[in-house]
Write an enzyme that holds these catalytic residues in place. Sequence first.
Site: not given
Length: 217
Positions: A13, A88, A127, A161, A172
């Site tokens: 995203k 969300r 990531r 992160r 998540r």
Amino acid sequence: MRIVLVGPPGAGKGTQATRLAEKLRIPHISTGDLFRANISRQTELGKLAKSYMDAGNLVPDEVTIAMAKDRMEQPDAEGGFLLDGFPRNVSQAEALDELLQTEGIKLDAVLDLEAPEDEVVKRIAGRRVCRKDSAHVFHVTYSPPKQEGVCDTCGGELYQRDDDSESTVRTRLEVYHTQTEPIIDYYRAQGLVVTISAMGPVDEVTGRALEALKSAE
Ligand code: AMP
């Protein structure tokens, strides 16, 4: 255009939002980035948000909605915006509808990025994000930086992160399925949803997204 981007964590995203916002000349509004900016500035909001984010949970609606509203009311968002990570859950979607209604404006499209679960887990695990600019995103295998740990674009330090650890990712994803996915049906009822596959090279996904958004104009 006024666009909402949805999709599971790791669907890309943020990456797509940055590219689409640039092409469409609208601001990219990411509630995750706004929270992270508050965390680095050590504001009260940042302190509150961090505990929820580190656990992989949603930050409470009241503060999230107020923060998003404040950002959407900035002059650069007058002609349109691309929302990334907001709304969300259904109550945030309802709050957004109310806000838009008050302003007499409407969403043009809800772009739904689809990616299989095993793929998003792989993407998140590798990531690495730039500390200077969170729009600069790399992956240890899929798009490694030229020099390990260093951002190709600005030389900033790359880091993982806190909420990209494997255990947090599971939470998540669970939160995504139970709380965020229902907004797709909410928006489908308004005829706004366009779904595309988030698989394949970044450029191809951007091309697919732009094509899909054309039909929503
Ligand atoms: P993101 O950068 O979009 O992956 O968001 C990172 C984290 O920020 C999420 O896992 C949540 O803890 C928090 N967050 C971002 N956007 C929202 C939102 N709209 N509502 C509640 N929490 C959010």
